[in-house]
Design a protein around this motif. Structure first.
Motif: not given
Length: 134
Positions: A64-90
């Motif tokens: 609702s109040s992004p810091y400048a400079p920011h993405a053209r359309a700063p919206l929540s719920s628009t990310a899809d990203f992958c993180l890595l861990t050493d812990t077994p996925v199960q």
């Protein structure tokens, strides 16, 4: 034409969120990240929030109040990203289920994927904004 330089690593990324507090709670409780706050250079009195893990950082900005400079359309719920861990996925999937983490793809099923470093096994969860975290 080729670039005159190469990228070495990702330093940080920004997630635009509806609630910084809800995001901090999710990422620290369910994914073990650390919450830090900081004053940006030249902005005394301003407080920003970030999540840290390893040598990476996710800055949290209120959509609702992004810091400048920011993405053209700063919206929540628009990310899809992958993180890595050493812990077994199960174990990750079980910990997310036990901790009340909500699944992202219908069920917390371990799936075979291809990441930047090759083949990997993934489990998905959605954060409070609906971002898909793999």
């Amino acid at each position: 034409m080729s670039a005159k330089f190469s990228i070495k690593a990702l330093d940080h990324m920004v997630l635009y969120v509806a609630s910084i507090e809800a995001s901090v709670a999710f990422y620290t409780t369910h994914l073990g990240m650390a919450h830090t706050s900081f004053a940006p250079a030249g902005k005394a009195g301003e407080v920003r929030h970030a999540l840290t893990f390893g040598q990476q950082k996710i800055n949290l900005h209120a959509a609702s109040s992004p810091y400048a400079p920011h993405a053209r359309a700063p919206l929540s719920s628009t990310a899809d990203f992958c993180l890595l861990t050493d812990t077994p996925v199960q174990e990750v999937a079980a910990a997310l289920r036990e901790g009340g983490g909500k699944d992202g793809e219908g069920a917390q099923v371990v799936m075979e994927r291809t990441g930047a470093r090759g083949r990997l096994r993934s489990v998905y969860v959605r954060d409070p904004d609906g971002n898909l975290v793999e």
